[in-house]
Design an enzyme around this catalytic site. Sequence first.
Site, mmCIF file in Angstrom:
data_model
loop_
_atom_site.group_PDB
_atom_site.id
_atom_site.type_symbol
_atom_site.label_atom_id
_atom_site.label_comp_id
_atom_site.label_asym_id
_atom_site.label_seq_id
_atom_site.Cartn_x
_atom_site.Cartn_y
_atom_site.Cartn_z
ATOM 1 N N LYS A 262 0.795 -1.225 0.000
ATOM 2 C CA LYS A 262 0.000 0.000 0.000
ATOM 3 C C LYS A 262 0.831 1.281 0.000
ATOM 4 C CE LYS A 262 -4.113 -1.407 2.459
ATOM 5 N NZ LYS A 262 -4.891 -1.824 1.305
ATOM 6 N N GLU B 86 -4.502 8.256 6.754
ATOM 7 C CA GLU B 86 -5.127 9.087 5.725
ATOM 8 C C GLU B 86 -6.466 9.627 6.169
ATOM 9 O OE1 GLU B 86 -5.102 6.288 2.430
ATOM 10 O OE2 GLU B 86 -7.187 5.769 2.806
ATOM 11 N N HIS C 72 -16.631 -4.582 3.658
ATOM 12 C CA HIS C 72 -15.659 -4.307 2.590
ATOM 13 C C HIS C 72 -15.672 -5.361 1.492
ATOM 14 C CE1 HIS C 72 -14.398 -1.145 5.187
ATOM 15 N NE2 HIS C 72 -13.916 -1.967 6.095
ATOM 16 N N ARG D 237 -5.287 -7.914 -11.999
ATOM 17 C CA ARG D 237 -5.907 -9.153 -12.498
ATOM 18 C C ARG D 237 -7.272 -8.815 -13.064
ATOM 19 N NH1 ARG D 237 -9.708 -9.320 -8.422
ATOM 20 N NH2 ARG D 237 -8.933 -8.659 -6.415
HETATM 21 P P1 ADP Z 1 -11.638 -7.062 -4.619
HETATM 22 O O1 ADP Z 1 -12.805 -7.341 -3.749
HETATM 23 O O2 ADP Z 1 -10.323 -7.384 -3.990
HETATM 24 O O3 ADP Z 1 -11.638 -5.730 -5.261
HETATM 25 P P2 ADP Z 1 -12.897 -8.904 -6.452
HETATM 26 O O4 ADP Z 1 -14.168 -8.328 -6.116
HETATM 27 O O5 ADP Z 1 -12.514 -9.065 -7.883
HETATM 28 O O6 ADP Z 1 -11.707 -8.076 -5.830
HETATM 29 O O7 ADP Z 1 -12.798 -10.322 -5.706
HETATM 30 C C1 ADP Z 1 -11.644 -11.084 -5.634
HETATM 31 C C2 ADP Z 1 -11.697 -11.855 -4.350
HETATM 32 O O8 ADP Z 1 -12.465 -13.047 -4.492
HETATM 33 C C3 ADP Z 1 -10.352 -12.335 -3.920
HETATM 34 O O9 ADP Z 1 -9.675 -11.380 -3.168
HETATM 35 C C4 ADP Z 1 -10.681 -13.586 -3.093
HETATM 36 O O10 ADP Z 1 -10.961 -13.262 -1.742
HETATM 37 C C5 ADP Z 1 -11.921 -14.124 -3.733
HETATM 38 N N1 ADP Z 1 -11.574 -15.183 -4.674
HETATM 39 C C6 ADP Z 1 -10.796 -15.024 -5.683
HETATM 40 N N2 ADP Z 1 -10.654 -16.118 -6.416
HETATM 41 C C7 ADP Z 1 -11.394 -17.020 -5.893
HETATM 42 C C8 ADP Z 1 -11.690 -18.335 -6.251
HETATM 43 N N3 ADP Z 1 -11.186 -18.908 -7.309
HETATM 44 N N4 ADP Z 1 -12.504 -19.017 -5.483
HETATM 45 C C9 ADP Z 1 -13.013 -18.423 -4.453
HETATM 46 N N5 ADP Z 1 -12.787 -17.154 -4.071
HETATM 47 C C10 ADP Z 1 -11.985 -16.445 -4.770
HETATM 48 P P1 ADP Z 2 -7.874 -3.532 1.722
HETATM 49 O O1 ADP Z 2 -6.647 -3.755 0.936
HETATM 50 O O2 ADP Z 2 -7.730 -3.985 3.137
HETATM 51 O O3 ADP Z 2 -9.090 -4.023 1.013
HETATM 52 P P2 ADP Z 2 -8.472 -0.809 0.835
HETATM 53 O O4 ADP Z 2 -7.526 0.329 1.000
HETATM 54 O O5 ADP Z 2 -8.634 -1.349 -0.530
HETATM 55 O O6 ADP Z 2 -8.034 -1.941 1.854
HETATM 56 O O7 ADP Z 2 -9.889 -0.346 1.411
HETATM 57 C C1 ADP Z 2 -10.940 -1.263 1.625
HETATM 58 C C2 ADP Z 2 -12.261 -0.531 1.887
HETATM 59 O O8 ADP Z 2 -12.154 0.327 3.036
HETATM 60 C C3 ADP Z 2 -12.743 0.383 0.773
HETATM 61 O O9 ADP Z 2 -13.491 -0.307 -0.226
HETATM 62 C C4 ADP Z 2 -13.588 1.385 1.507
HETATM 63 O O10 ADP Z 2 -14.894 0.843 1.730
HETATM 64 C C5 ADP Z 2 -12.877 1.533 2.843
HETATM 65 N N1 ADP Z 2 -11.914 2.666 2.851
HETATM 66 C C6 ADP Z 2 -10.647 2.626 2.438
HETATM 67 N N2 ADP Z 2 -10.042 3.821 2.561
HETATM 68 C C7 ADP Z 2 -10.945 4.657 3.089
HETATM 69 C C8 ADP Z 2 -10.938 6.035 3.466
HETATM 70 N N3 ADP Z 2 -9.857 6.798 3.336
HETATM 71 N N4 ADP Z 2 -12.071 6.567 3.970
HETATM 72 C C9 ADP Z 2 -13.163 5.804 4.128
HETATM 73 N N5 ADP Z 2 -13.245 4.502 3.795
HETATM 74 C C10 ADP Z 2 -12.155 3.918 3.284
#
Ligand code: ADP
Ligand code: ADP
Length: 666
Positions: free
Chosen positions: A116, A200, A235, A292
């Site tokens: 990150k 942040e 989330h 991906r």
């Molecule tokens: P994100 O929520 O990280 O933005 P996606 O919504 O595309 O991404 O979902 C991907 C998530 O789905 C992965 O982080 C994992 O937790 C779950 N996942 C991915 N591949 C598989 C799989 N083949 N079978 C089951 N769960 C999966």
């Molecule tokens: P992770 O890698 O653990 O999924 P992300 O940084 O992608 O973490 O954030 C996951 C979720 O947390 C986001 O989809 C959003 O709902 C919430 N989030 C992240 N950053 C912020 C922020 N600065 N303020 C409010 N909500 C946040």
Amino acid sequence: MFKKILIANRGEIACRVIKTARSLGIATVAVYSEADANARHVRLADEAVLIGPAAARESYLVGERIIEVARNTGAEAIHPGYGFLSENDEFAEACEKAGIVFIGPPASAIRAMGLKSASKALMEKAQVPLTPGYHGANQDPLFLASQAESIGYPVLIKASAGGGGKGMRRVDAAAEFAAALESCKREARNAFGDDDVLVEKYILQPRHIEIQVFGDTHGNCVYLFERDCSVQRRHQKVLEEAPAPGMTPERRAAMGQAAVEAARAVGYVGAGTVEFIATQDGGFYFMEMNTRLQVEHPVTEMITGLDLVEWQLRVASGEPLPLKQEQLEINGHAIEARIYAEDPDRGFLPSTGRLVHLLPPPESDHVRVDTGVEQGDEITPHYDPMISKLIVWGADRREALARMRQALAQYRVVGVSSNVDFLARLVAVPSFANAQLDTGLIEREQARLFPPAGDVPADIWLLATLAELLRERRLAEKKAAQSADPNSPWRALDGWRLNGRSGRQLVFRLGDAVQEVGIEFVPGGHRLTVGGLQVVARGSLGVDSELQAQLGERRLRAAVVASSERRHVFFDGRSWPLSLVDTLHVGGAGEEVEGGLRAPMPGRVIALAVQPGAIVEKGAPLLVLEAMKMEHTISAPRKGVVKAFHFAPGDQVSDGAELVDFEGAD
Ligand code: ADP
Ligand code: ADP
Ligand code: MG
């Protein structure tokens, strides 16, 4: 283009990749674990190879084994799908070393976006907008507190190495900062072995808007517009749509450009997604990049008319992107719902078991179902409990939403709990229908999304009863047809009187609601009695448990699916998982019962059918007992008063235990 590829994944995404490969004339190799020996992706692929036991760590995550299978089968490329090895830079590198194409970005791009704080530093250089905050190396608590002060509360502390929301702490006031920092670090240390944090600005009522990007090996990079994934729980995305409601062409271009900059900054190739957190007034900040194909990519396909897996395959085989930015267009609106085997009423607990009955809505140009399972398949505890992704398209959001409602109303799942009814309520919530989106929507709409159970409409008991009677008749007809004896009792098609009486009852249960339905045979149908209501019912059962019912003057269409003692009624866009209860007349007809009714066997009380004090007729259900995996109704031995119950639902009872204090009337 490749002649043969291997898919290093399972479930719906593996099936989806196979479909596109086949349409391009590419042969496919599936890999599978012992738990997936008969999985749909294995059935679909041209070849399939067992790679290990059920545990992903010993199968789908064993990169060397998968590369070895690719070598042995002559696959030139590996598609990693999402999850599993898809964002593993070492695996991407190992493929390259083995002379096999990894269908995804270069290992260096995966690595650059993996951390990150480091990715944010990179994005800052590329002038991609970041959430105001500090993501540097100074980890001194006092320094971080002063940073929080200058950012302005509320702030969010995140683990630099974080993922899956772990370690994230919202802090609303300076006085809470030190403690929150300490607890974030503790969690990060345990989860990632690294307790560096970043601080942040906490964005209030944010939206999750992400941009699909695509790069090729010829230096081209485009964006395929946005997806709004604000409807989340913990989330996790629940509904996704494209385009994002309220998006202006200017902001779309600005976000698209920022996403392309982000991709270019890491030399991106293939499909990727840049996630932004967006404010209600239109501001947007880089959150992370998923290197991906995304679960929700179909909504982008539906509005662009493109096949993103086809693009991935073309790019990976060295071709340039099929289209330029100015050739890309948005057409209409698409929404995706993730159909899961889970129980929304029990904290979305995953549900496992056999899909005894699985009937998705029919697919068309406007309705798409991506799935890795079919009726009869099993949802196992080893992997994600996703049943399918349901994607609909409409000329505009309103039309897409109407199609989604209809498709969810048609979706039937029996054998595991599913979130279908929950999703149906979710898409009907006014704030979603009116596109007032932010990541807190589900939390805020609890009351509408989890309404109290309420009374079961009388129609439901009636439909279940009618279906049961029709099923009995079908069985009787079958037996009659099989019987050679013209005088066989099975030939008497007024089989309703099999038990020698013209009146009888069936008892159904839903949760702790127990309902007795009285049945009398009348010419051409049955007179059914539910509470004070009487109605003449007739109808027919079709394929897939479809029920055409006539209740009095009304004609209704429903489905009633039987699975052991369950009778799932699907009606009016909802489902009711009733149980058919086996009745047990304790004490027997005419026998004197002094004081109490006793448990005929050890079991568990699951429902009380009446209130204490109720005056009941002979045979009325009083209490439902679950014993030996069956449900039994304890009924009134004669007319009388239920003075008290000695147990509550959930209580365990031993053989012979007195259950009800019952006083017979004279
Ligand atoms: P994100 O929520 O990280 O933005 P996606 O919504 O595309 O991404 O979902 C991907 C998530 O789905 C992965 O982080 C994992 O937790 C779950 N996942 C991915 N591949 C598989 C799989 N083949 N079978 C089951 N769960 C999966
Ligand atoms: P992770 O890698 O653990 O999924 P992300 O940084 O992608 O973490 O954030 C996951 C979720 O947390 C986001 O989809 C959003 O709902 C919430 N989030 C992240 N950053 C912020 C922020 N600065 N303020 C409010 N909500 C946040
Ligand atoms: Mg994320």
